[in-house]
Design a protein around this motif. Structure first.
Motif, PDB file in Angstrom:
ATOM      1  N   ASN A 129       8.903  92.542  48.879  1.00 20.01           N
ATOM      2  CA  ASN A 129       9.108  91.521  49.908  1.00 20.01           C
ATOM      3  C   ASN A 129       8.553  90.160  49.475  1.00 20.01           C
ATOM      4  O   ASN A 129       8.018  90.016  48.374  1.00 20.01           O
ATOM      5  N   ASP A 130       8.646  89.196  50.387  1.00 15.55           N
ATOM      6  CA  ASP A 130       8.206  87.826  50.094  1.00 15.55           C
ATOM      7  C   ASP A 130       6.687  87.684  50.277  1.00 15.55           C
ATOM      8  O   ASP A 130       6.190  86.667  50.743  1.00 15.55           O
ATOM      9  N   TYR A 131       5.969  88.738  49.959  1.00 12.91           N
ATOM     10  CA  TYR A 131       4.507  88.798  49.858  1.00 12.91           C
ATOM     11  C   TYR A 131       4.239  90.040  49.033  1.00 12.91           C
ATOM     12  O   TYR A 131       5.169  90.802  48.752  1.00 12.91           O
ATOM     13  N   ALA A 308       1.205  86.564  60.027  1.00 14.22           N
ATOM     14  CA  ALA A 308       2.452  86.945  59.360  1.00 14.22           C
ATOM     15  C   ALA A 308       2.127  87.819  58.148  1.00 14.22           C
ATOM     16  O   ALA A 308       1.331  87.408  57.322  1.00 14.22           O
ATOM     17  N   HIS A 309       2.701  88.980  58.031  1.00 15.10           N
ATOM     18  CA  HIS A 309       3.623  89.675  58.899  1.00 15.10           C
ATOM     19  C   HIS A 309       3.078  91.065  59.217  1.00 15.10           C
ATOM     20  O   HIS A 309       3.784  92.056  59.111  1.00 15.10           O
ATOM     21  N   TYR A 310       1.811  91.149  59.609  1.00 17.86           N
ATOM     22  CA  TYR A 310       1.177  92.466  59.844  1.00 17.86           C
ATOM     23  C   TYR A 310      -0.156  92.242  60.553  1.00 17.86           C
ATOM     24  O   TYR A 310      -0.706  91.136  60.527  1.00 17.86           O
ATOM     25  N   ASN A 374       9.937  90.443  62.483  1.00 18.24           N
ATOM     26  CA  ASN A 374      10.231  89.106  61.990  1.00 18.24           C
ATOM     27  C   ASN A 374      11.581  89.092  61.254  1.00 18.24           C
ATOM     28  O   ASN A 374      11.804  89.886  60.334  1.00 18.24           O
ATOM     29  N   GLU A 375      12.453  88.206  61.681  1.00 16.51           N
ATOM     30  CA  GLU A 375      13.742  87.962  61.009  1.00 16.51           C
ATOM     31  C   GLU A 375      14.495  89.234  60.641  1.00 16.51           C
ATOM     32  O   GLU A 375      14.872  89.427  59.489  1.00 16.51           O
ATOM     33  N   CYS A 376      14.702  90.097  61.615  1.00 13.53           N
ATOM     34  CA  CYS A 376      15.515  91.289  61.340  1.00 13.53           C
ATOM     35  C   CYS A 376      16.905  91.088  61.940  1.00 13.53           C
ATOM     36  O   CYS A 376      17.251  89.987  62.362  1.00 13.53           O
ATOM     37  N   ILE A 424      11.571  80.917  66.986  1.00 13.73           N
ATOM     38  CA  ILE A 424      12.616  80.753  65.973  1.00 13.73           C
ATOM     39  C   ILE A 424      12.029  80.204  64.673  1.00 13.73           C
ATOM     40  O   ILE A 424      11.142  79.352  64.678  1.00 13.73           O
ATOM     41  N   ASN A 425      12.565  80.717  63.574  1.00 15.03           N
ATOM     42  CA  ASN A 425      12.182  80.242  62.244  1.00 15.03           C
ATOM     43  C   ASN A 425      13.279  79.298  61.750  1.00 15.03           C
ATOM     44  O   ASN A 425      14.449  79.689  61.713  1.00 15.03           O
ATOM     45  N   LEU A 426      12.898  78.073  61.391  1.00 15.35           N
ATOM     46  CA  LEU A 426      13.885  77.071  60.967  1.00 15.35           C
ATOM     47  C   LEU A 426      13.421  76.425  59.666  1.00 15.35           C
ATOM     48  O   LEU A 426      12.236  76.128  59.525  1.00 15.35           O
ATOM     49  N   TRP A 430      14.720  71.912  53.935  1.00 15.11           N
ATOM     50  CA  TRP A 430      14.252  72.677  52.776  1.00 15.11           C
ATOM     51  C   TRP A 430      15.364  73.576  52.252  1.00 15.11           C
ATOM     52  O   TRP A 430      15.834  73.394  51.141  1.00 15.11           O
ATOM     53  N   TYR A 431      15.844  74.527  53.100  1.00 19.23           N
ATOM     54  CA  TYR A 431      16.933  75.391  52.636  1.00 19.23           C
ATOM     55  C   TYR A 431      18.306  74.761  52.898  1.00 19.23           C
ATOM     56  O   TYR A 431      19.302  75.205  52.359  1.00 19.23           O
ATOM     57  N   HIS A 432      18.376  73.782  53.780  1.00 22.57           N
ATOM     58  CA  HIS A 432      19.636  73.060  54.026  1.00 22.57           C
ATOM     59  C   HIS A 432      19.295  71.658  54.513  1.00 22.57           C
ATOM     60  O   HIS A 432      18.156  71.394  54.921  1.00 22.57           O
ATOM     61  N   SER A 460       8.414  79.240  65.283  1.00 26.47           N
ATOM     62  CA  SER A 460       7.429  80.145  64.676  1.00 26.47           C
ATOM     63  C   SER A 460       7.284  79.926  63.178  1.00 26.47           C
ATOM     64  O   SER A 460       6.293  80.348  62.585  1.00 26.47           O
ATOM     65  N   GLU A 461       8.285  79.306  62.555  1.00 28.86           N
ATOM     66  CA  GLU A 461       8.148  78.942  61.140  1.00 28.86           C
ATOM     67  C   GLU A 461       8.962  77.691  60.876  1.00 28.86           C
ATOM     68  O   GLU A 461      10.100  77.571  61.332  1.00 28.86           O
ATOM     69  N   ILE A 462       8.374  76.790  60.107  1.00 27.88           N
ATOM     70  CA  ILE A 462       9.099  75.635  59.572  1.00 27.88           C
ATOM     71  C   ILE A 462       8.241  75.166  58.400  1.00 27.88           C
ATOM     72  O   ILE A 462       7.006  75.271  58.463  1.00 27.88           O
ATOM     73  N   PHE A 526       5.237  83.264  43.420  1.00 31.51           N
ATOM     74  CA  PHE A 526       4.455  82.945  44.616  1.00 31.51           C
ATOM     75  C   PHE A 526       5.373  82.311  45.649  1.00 31.51           C
ATOM     76  O   PHE A 526       6.334  81.626  45.284  1.00 31.51           O
ATOM     77  N   ASN A 527       5.083  82.513  46.902  1.00 31.66           N
ATOM     78  CA  ASN A 527       5.699  81.694  47.938  1.00 31.66           C
ATOM     79  C   ASN A 527       4.809  80.455  48.024  1.00 31.66           C
ATOM     80  O   ASN A 527       3.642  80.537  48.433  1.00 31.66           O
ATOM     81  N   ASN A 528       5.364  79.319  47.614  1.00 35.23           N
ATOM     82  CA  ASN A 528       4.564  78.096  47.398  1.00 35.23           C
ATOM     83  C   ASN A 528       4.606  77.127  48.579  1.00 35.23           C
ATOM     84  O   ASN A 528       4.421  75.933  48.393  1.00 35.23           O
TER      85      ASN A 528
HETATM   86  C1  ADA Z   1      11.047  83.497  56.407  1.00 34.35           C
HETATM   87  C2  ADA Z   1      10.007  84.597  56.473  1.00 34.35           C
HETATM   88  C3  ADA Z   1       8.777  84.302  55.660  1.00 34.35           C
HETATM   89  C4  ADA Z   1       9.078  83.545  54.387  1.00 34.35           C
HETATM   90  C5  ADA Z   1       9.835  82.265  54.686  1.00 34.35           C
HETATM   91  C6  ADA Z   1      10.241  81.484  53.445  1.00 34.35           C
HETATM   92  O1  ADA Z   1      11.199  82.753  57.485  1.00 34.35           O
HETATM   93  O2  ADA Z   1       9.676  84.963  57.772  1.00 34.35           O
HETATM   94  O3  ADA Z   1       8.153  85.522  55.378  1.00 34.35           O
HETATM   95  O4  ADA Z   1       9.832  84.363  53.560  1.00 34.35           O
HETATM   96  O5  ADA Z   1      11.025  82.612  55.343  1.00 34.35           O
HETATM   97  O6  ADA Z   1       9.361  81.042  52.727  1.00 34.35           O
HETATM   98  O7  ADA Z   1      11.441  81.349  53.196  1.00 34.35           O
END
Ligand code: ADA
Length: 559
Positions: A129-131, A308-310, A374-376, A424-426, A430-432, A460-462, A526-528
């Protein structure tokens, strides 16, 4: 220590000595057994940075009688043996469990704990996963000597009535013997006391409700985090035989219209998503690092944090209780497709981990909302049904807290009517490239059409990424600290200016290591997107966010 205060004065309880012998069983492990520190993850050993397999921890200790071993967290699966006999197995890295051994002779015994962080077909929640999915005994191991009957937990909710505050407790008692137990339970909070008769069937459990009018106490709030000890004592023939000590804060939280109210006052949430991870210690951060994280969050002007996320280490939650940092705690599952949610063990494992989270963290006043999933796949009938089942469990276990889930930006969600708080996670900019306000408005319209009109909404995320030390004098290159600052400035200003949003959690507090499978989209693996790197070195964005959050707090954000 498993908590930041004494949890027993009667029960004999101690933490295991820190050094354990670790033997690895799979390829890529240690050439020979070595002493390692518990709590800790094996990835902090230079030879085990990428070890995915089984590890066996052993320690010899003196004990006797009925022994209760409380394990705060073992990643990801665990088996516990005493002198070779299997006592307990557990699934899930982020919640605690117990192992009981009856009638042990006084003397030396060998405690063996097997940890396993492999991904396997039987595990629905644990995927690359992303961790990072660390391995090992990541939280303290406590050894206790208990009598035939002991207190399992004491959950306290607080309520404000015309006559002042009331505490309602549910105390769970377990009987290890085969004879019926008759005794009494005493509960003490804020100088008040209640007592009730209790019977517990042989080899059974009893849950005893107790209500305690507490009158005029100091309520808990971010600006004034007043805490009170709660002591539950079990009595047999009038004599104390066991106890549990915890802490509570008197507060009520509820959603009303588009707002979230804490003790009747609206909350404006300014916070961060934080992975429980620190540099080379991984998931098992030392207490000093947890303390520093709370200090950093406060100095950033944040009034809340999302785990996040546990579920997080109870010591981190204790620190949040004391600092007045509001906590969104969620059970462990991130970014699952419908196919992943259809795993035959998915619901069973998610329900178990969610139940344990609520049971174990119920009393922390800082937790203002429970989350999950989260984001399912909230855009399919199957996925939506999973969300509804988890919300139902959370509400049944704790009617006193709102429930939520961080939902994806993409359209088609089918559960906007279900949570109390819509999150909501937006990631615009960044991604668009959609302007932030446009992306937010588009999602809010969809939520309103989809059954969420009139409910509180939270971002909840940006966020945006930057590699620590990467600079672009023009401020344009993605991954430069300058570009991260520019994007965060725009995102924060646009979200906070929106009248229909009650706050935001930035993604994210500090950089985190990710699974190697994610490396192609994650420089350094890494998630930076942290405003700090994994060693808590601040990026330029740290100051930018601090100024914006502090200004927003001055306008009435900090609660
Ligand atoms: C999602 C997710 C995070 C992380 C983030 C990202 O919203 O919930 O865990 O992956 O995106 O960095 O893209």
């Amino acid at each position: 220590m498993e908590r930041l205060f004494e949890t027993h004065q009667i029960r004999r309880s101690r933490e295991c000595a820190p050094l354990w012998t670790l033997t690895t069983l799979d390829e890529g492990g240690l050439p020979r057994p070595e002493k390692v520190v518990v709590p800790g993850v094996w990835e902090s050993h230079p030879l085990l940075r990428r070890y995915r397999g089984r590890g066996v921890y052993e320690q010899t200790l003196r004990l006797g009688g009925h022994v209760r071993i409380a394990l705060g967290g073992v990643s990801f699966r665990a088996r516990v043996f005493l002198d070779g006999a299997l006592l307990a197995s557990h699934y899930g890295a982020y919640t605690g469990f117990e192992a009981i051994a009856l009638n042990q002779p006084e003397g030396e015994h060998t405690l063996r704990i097997e940890a396993d962080n492999r991904f396997d077909a039987d595990s629905a929640l644990h995927i690359p996963n992303d961790y990072y999915a660390y391995g090992g005994i990541n939280r303290p191991v406590i050894v206790e000597e208990v009598g035939d009957v002991y207190l399992v937990r004491c959950q306290v909710s607080t309520r404000q009535t015309a006559a002042g505050w009331t505490a309602q407790a549910e105390v769970t008692v377990r009987n290890l013997s085969s004879r019926l137990f008759r005794g009494a339970l005493r509960l003490q909070i804020a100088g008040r006391e209640a007592e009730a008769e209790i019977t517990v069937p042989g080899q059974g459990l009893s849950v005893c409700p107790l209500t305690l009018p507490c009158g005029e106490v100091d309520p808990w709030s971010p600006g004034h985090p007043a805490l009170y000890p709660v002591t539950a004592t079990l009595l047999e023939n009038g004599a104390p035989v066991d106890d549990l000590i915890d802490r509570v804060g008197f507060r009520e939280i509820r959603a009303e219209g588009k707002r979230l109210l804490l003790n009747g006052r609206p909350l404006r949430l300014l916070g961060f998503n934080r992975h429980e991870e620190y540099g080379s210690f991984g998931l098992s951060a030392p207490l000093e690092a947890m303390v520093q994280d709370v200090q950093l969050l406060r100095s950033l002007g944040a009034n809340c944090v999302r785990t996040a996320h546990y579920p997080n280490d109870p010591r981190f939650l204790d620190l949040c209780d004391e600092a007045g940092l509001l906590v969104w705690e969620e059970s462990h599952v991130r970014g699952f497709s419908e196919a992943q949610m259809r795993h035959p063990r998915f619901m069973e494992q998610l329900l178990q981990c969610t139940r344990e989270m609520v049971e174990q963290h119920f009393n922390h006043p800082s937790i203002f909302v429970w989350g999950s999933l989260n984001e399912c796949a909230d855009d399919t009938a199957w996925g939506a049904d999973c969300y509804r089942k988890i919300f139902a469990l959370l509400r049944r276990m704790d009617p006193g807290r709102p429930v939520t889930a961080a939902l994806l930006e993409r359209p088609g969600g089918q559960v906007y009517d279900a949570p109390d708080l819509i999150s909501i996670n937006l990631y615009p900019q960044w991604y668009h490239d959609t302007p932030v306000r446009e992306a937010l408005d588009r999602k809010l319209r969809e939520i309103a059409r989809g059954g969420g009109a009139g409910k509180p909404v939270l971002v909840s995320e940006i966020g945006a990424g930057a590699i620590y030390g990467c600079h672009d004098p023009f401020g344009e290159a993605k991954w430069s600290e300058e570009r991260q600052c520019a994007i965060l400035k725009d995102q924060i200003a646009s979200v906070l200016a929106h009248p229909d949003v009650c706050g935001l959690f930035l993604w994210q507090f500090a950089d985190v290591r990710v699974a190697e499978e994610w490396a192609p989209s994650r420089p350094r693996t890494f998630n930076n997107k942290g405003v700090l790197d994994e060693y808590r070195r601040p990026k330029m964005a740290f100051r930018v966010v601090r100024e914006l959050f502090r200004a927003a707090a001055r306008e009435g954000g900090a609660g």
